[in-house]
Design a protein around this motif. Sequence first.
Motif, PDB file in Angstrom:
ATOM      1  N   ILE A  24      -0.597   3.355 -15.446  1.00 60.47           N
ATOM      2  CA  ILE A  24       0.222   3.243 -14.234  1.00 60.47           C
ATOM      3  C   ILE A  24       1.699   3.055 -14.580  1.00 60.47           C
ATOM      4  O   ILE A  24       2.590   3.586 -13.922  1.00 60.47           O
ATOM      5  N   ASP A 108      -7.312  10.308 -14.150  1.00 58.31           N
ATOM      6  CA  ASP A 108      -6.036   9.579 -14.106  1.00 58.31           C
ATOM      7  C   ASP A 108      -5.209   9.980 -12.892  1.00 58.31           C
ATOM      8  O   ASP A 108      -4.607   9.152 -12.212  1.00 58.31           O
ATOM      9  N   GLN A 109      -5.263  11.272 -12.575  1.00 58.96           N
ATOM     10  CA  GLN A 109      -4.462  11.753 -11.451  1.00 58.96           C
ATOM     11  C   GLN A 109      -4.965  11.160 -10.140  1.00 58.96           C
ATOM     12  O   GLN A 109      -4.191  10.750  -9.286  1.00 58.96           O
ATOM     13  N   LEU A 112      -3.803   7.629  -9.953  1.00 58.00           N
ATOM     14  CA  LEU A 112      -2.360   7.542  -9.723  1.00 58.00           C
ATOM     15  C   LEU A 112      -2.010   7.964  -8.297  1.00 58.00           C
ATOM     16  O   LEU A 112      -1.189   7.323  -7.636  1.00 58.00           O
ATOM     17  N   GLN A 116      -0.195   5.753  -5.591  1.00 51.81           N
ATOM     18  CA  GLN A 116       1.018   6.205  -4.921  1.00 51.81           C
ATOM     19  C   GLN A 116       0.873   6.116  -3.404  1.00 51.81           C
ATOM     20  O   GLN A 116       1.726   5.603  -2.692  1.00 51.81           O
TER      21      GLN A 116
ATOM     22  N   ARG B 439       0.899  11.421 -20.420  1.00 49.80           N
ATOM     23  CA  ARG B 439       1.913  11.406 -19.366  1.00 49.80           C
ATOM     24  C   ARG B 439       3.294  11.028 -19.911  1.00 49.80           C
ATOM     25  O   ARG B 439       4.294  11.650 -19.597  1.00 49.80           O
TER      26      ARG B 439
END
Lengths: 206, 641
Positions: A24, A108-109, A112, A116, B439
């Motif tokens: 994060i 992960d997306q 996230l 968000q 990332r």
Amino acid sequence: MSNDAIVFIVDDDEAVRQSTAWLIESIGLKVTTFCCADEFLENYNNEPGCIVMDVRMPGMSGLEAQEEMKNRGMSLPLIFITGHGDVPMAVRALKRGAFDFIEKPFNDQLLLDAVQRGLKDNNEAMESLVQNESITKRISSLTPREHEVMMRVTEGKPNKVIAHELNVSIKTVEVHRARMMEKMEAGSVAQLVKTTIQASRNNIIP
Amino acid sequence: MTVTQKKFRFVTNRVLTNLGILFWLKASVFFFIFSLSSLFTLPLYAEPPSIEINFQQKAGSKKQTIIIGILSKAPQDSIKNTPWQFSFDRLNSLPKYHFIPRFLSKEQLNNALLNDELDFVICDAINYIAFEKKYGLLHLLTRTEYYAESSVTSEGLSVHTLSNNSDITRLLDLKDKNIGIIDENSSMSWLFLEKFLFKHGLIANTNITTSPITDMHQSLSLLKNGTFDAIISKSGLLKKYLAQENMENLRLINPRHGWQAPFLHSSVLIPEWPLSKAWFIDNQLASQIVSLLLNQHTDNSSSYYLPQYYWNIAQNYTALNKLFVFSDAIDDNSNAQKSSLTQKIQYWVSFIIICILVAILFMYLRSSRDLNNRLTASKESLEQEIKERQHAQEQALTHQAELAHVARLSTMGEMASGLAHELNQPLSAIHTYVQGCIRRINMGNTDLDAIVNALKLTAQQADRAGGIIRRLRSFVRKGESHKTYSEINQIVNEVTGFLESQLKSKQVLLTLDLEEDLPPVLADIIQIEQVLINLLKNAIESMFDIEKPTIIISTRRSDQKFIELCVIDSGHGISEDKLKRIFNPFFTTKTSGMGMGLSISSSIVEAHDGKLYAENNPQQGARFCLTLPITEEQPGNIDNE
């Protein structure tokens, strides 16, 4: 989006906790980690943000913590992550107002995005909260006669009808109307209507 | 070593010891019997007299001397004026030989024969029978006497009693009677009679009293005054000496009529004296002598003063021989009765003893053979049983291991979701760490230290996952029981690590109360872990509806020999009746489950020479404890696989 927003990560597994924080943080968000729900509840100080929490933890479980936060009136978006979730558990969590329910190991997306969205939601919630407070404050500053006039103005009644209904002169109505518009910080009738709709939606006015 | 094997050894040893004792018993009994029997039978198997070839030594002289032994009451120096004279004159007519008579008493005769001093022997038929057997004599001719123109080849014995004595009518009536004996050959007469009576079962012992009468004329008066009931004499002897009127007072018992006898009154007849050759005399000389003496009577000469002895074809001594079948030797003349009796007694006693011994030996052999057979049979069956037991034990061990394995698999299945979660944690962490790194790199954030640190943590999580898999594999590993020196606390830590997710998901508070520096135990780590997991799972499941469930695992040294491991829960406890059956197979209180867990756990702990038991806590919940024996080995041998 407020820069003060914090992502609270509550997980008893340190590796999971730290790795989630690592992920994060990679998108530039502030992260605070807690090993258990109790610790989080003790240390939370009304900061904006969202919560990423494990369902199964020793001591207070995730679902119990959710209940507790609801009791305390905390409105932070709650994203559950779990290693062995099932449909009933997810349904229960979401029904009680969980923001999202993600299974480990998570994409992960996905996480996230959820974070968000959670932050955005929280941000909006915070903003609307501020607006509501302002509206409440404005409405509460109105005299009963000005309140009556405002209700009738928003119903689209002309001053003459209002004067007749209130059994006062048109001139008097005009004065009340002008003060009311001033107190409500409304430049036009349309703006007033918008504010009163928001107020009635938030149960500020009946 | 198992208990059965110990038993087997013990039994075998005992059997072997028994066999050994039996052997020595047998050997000693054999030896005893052998020595006894040899004691009794030695005279029977005495070595034959040593052989001296007198014949060849004598061959060296000009005229070979042939010695003829003649049984005689009194020693005589010469054959002059004896009935033998004529016979010897005949013999000495042979050119190559010089025949010398030797008059010998019976004892002397016996000794001379023993030393092979005599070439020929002339003696009475009864003694001959004994000598024939003993010294291998062979009779050639039988002596013949002439009485009133007729030749006599039999000797007669007469038994007289008073004519008015009605008690004695047969020879057999002589039993328990006093008997007088007349005659220089009285011993021979008596011997015969004794044999005769014995043969007819009249006497088993000497219950006939005899005494010799020296004066012939006295005999009648002795009969009359009752000293004797009967008198034995040579046939014709009394008649010769007593007056006719005296003879009428006498009565002959069992009168016999010898067809050649000059006297009609004999009680018994026995063949006349035989001439016999010693074993070493060759047949040529014997046949020369036979032909010479057989022709003697044809050369009847009046030049001889006394009646002469002649020789006739050998009589048949078989009947006589039969009478003496038990007699081996005829001893001293004077002691003839006693010695023969003693011999008989000795013979029978030894015979009976030998019979008894043989019977005992036979019975003993039989019983010992039976005993041996039984022992062998029971030994075999015992061995068979032991083999079967060993086999069964091995099988039981295999089955136990297999069962334990199956139970582990089952446990593993029940724990699958927990394990999945356990494995999920590091996998999630790894995934998340890596995505975080990607990332950052994509975004151009090149804080390398941070990234390297994250990657290190990732590697740690991979190790963690690997550890779980390894533990899983070793836990479900199949195989032989593999005992190593193990630290019990290490096992506890391993298991609690294994069950961490399980405990966590059930919100169970686990407390470890482990005593430090515990000695090692010899244990199959996997199996003990299995037991502990089983106990912990039971504890967790028993507390599903309990507020704030807690489990305490404690280890301690219970005494000098055992380490005790307890799993204490805060559940509902176990009711008394269930407590009794809780280790039975297929006993379960759960809706799901086979009821094998505790049963298998119990058998595992017992296979470690330990004990698994359950009890209720005083306050709340139950306590399951297992004990494991402390091993004396140094921990240096610990093999942690």
